[in-house]
Motif scaffolding. Sequence first.
Motif, short mmCIF file in Angstrom:
data_model
loop_
_atom_site.label_atom_id
_atom_site.label_comp_id
_atom_site.label_asym_id
_atom_site.label_seq_id
_atom_site.Cartn_x
_atom_site.Cartn_y
_atom_site.Cartn_z
N TRP A 1 9.78 -17.55 7.76
CA TRP A 1 8.71 -17.20 6.77
C TRP A 1 9.20 -16.98 5.40
N ALA A 2 10.38 -16.52 5.29
CA ALA A 2 10.94 -16.17 3.91
C ALA A 2 12.67 -15.76 4.14
N PHE A 3 13.45 -15.76 3.13
CA PHE A 3 14.76 -15.64 3.26
C PHE A 3 15.16 -15.02 1.92
N THR A 4 16.37 -14.45 1.82
CA THR A 4 17.20 -14.13 0.73
C THR A 4 18.48 -13.66 1.12
N ASP A 5 19.47 -14.18 0.15
CA ASP A 5 20.91 -13.59 0.57
C ASP A 5 21.18 -13.42 1.93
N ASP A 6 21.31 -12.05 2.73
CA ASP A 6 21.55 -11.86 3.78
C ASP A 6 20.37 -11.47 4.81
N ARG A 7 19.14 -11.80 4.46
CA ARG A 7 17.95 -11.65 5.21
C ARG A 7 17.18 -12.86 5.54
N ILE A 8 16.48 -12.96 6.71
CA ILE A 8 15.52 -13.84 7.08
C ILE A 8 14.47 -13.28 7.63
N ALA A 9 13.16 -13.58 7.24
CA ALA A 9 12.02 -13.18 8.08
C ALA A 9 11.24 -14.33 8.85
N VAL A 10 11.03 -14.04 10.15
CA VAL A 10 10.61 -15.30 10.87
C VAL A 10 9.19 -14.84 11.42
N ARG A 11 8.23 -15.89 11.74
CA ARG A 11 7.12 -15.41 12.53
C ARG A 11 7.31 -16.25 13.89
N PHE A 12 6.83 -15.74 14.86
CA PHE A 12 7.19 -16.41 16.10
C PHE A 12 6.19 -16.33 17.19
N GLY B 1 4.56 -12.55 16.83
CA GLY B 1 5.24 -11.51 16.31
C GLY B 1 5.69 -12.00 14.93
N ASN B 2 6.30 -11.00 14.43
CA ASN B 2 7.36 -11.10 13.12
C ASN B 2 8.33 -10.68 13.14
N GLU B 3 9.60 -11.08 12.98
CA GLU B 3 10.74 -10.41 12.71
C GLU B 3 11.45 -10.33 11.44
N ILE C 1 5.28 -7.07 17.65
CA ILE C 1 4.74 -7.94 18.54
C ILE C 1 3.53 -7.62 19.14
N ASN C 2 2.80 -8.52 19.53
CA ASN C 2 1.37 -8.35 20.10
C ASN C 2 1.26 -9.34 21.14
N ASP C 3 0.85 -8.95 22.29
CA ASP C 3 0.65 -9.93 23.55
C ASP C 3 -0.93 -10.21 23.73
N VAL C 4 -1.15 -11.51 23.81
CA VAL C 4 -2.56 -11.91 23.89
C VAL C 4 -2.67 -12.65 25.29
N PRO C 5 -3.42 -12.05 26.09
CA PRO C 5 -3.79 -12.67 27.65
C PRO C 5 -4.29 -14.18 27.13
N ILE C 6 -3.91 -15.37 28.02
CA ILE C 6 -4.19 -16.59 27.97
C ILE C 6 -4.45 -16.97 29.13
#
Length: 155
Positions: free
Chosen positions: A78-89, A105-107, A124-129
């Motif tokens: 999703w985004a990053f800088t120097d020593d950090r990374i943001a992800v969606r999953f 979720g997002n981390e 994190i959110n769980d969605v029944p499927i």
Amino acid sequence: MTSKPPFPPFTLETAIQKARMAENAWNGRDPQAVALAYTEDSRWRNRSEFIIGREEILRFLKRKWAKELDYKLIKEVWAFTDDRIAVRFQYEWHDDSGNYYRSHGNENWEFSETGLMRRREASINDVPIQESDRLFTWGEGPRPLDFPGLTELGL
């Protein structure tokens, strides 16, 4: 393990590489191997659980994959800088009663200079499927290189 390239500071290319490496490791569902990507004193927030240190991470992962069966994960930077990374999953799994879920979720990740993750914040959110709604349909192990990512799947 004392280091895990790529190392910070991250570029778009190395952030994507780091996220795919994490995705592949988690899809392997080997708690011992996954835990080695974190510093000995790594700090996590996973949902409402607070975890400190590699040994607690290992116990957490064993519990997780005993409950979340046939777990399949896709991560996207999703985004990053120097020593950090943001992800969606998102990941899909089922419980031992045959109920299926897609977890969204997002981390936020922070890395040491050795490339090991020292901090992980996960919401994190769980969605029944229905089983028929599953989209992550590759076999065991890492997502094949030609299998679409979240954006390509419209997620």
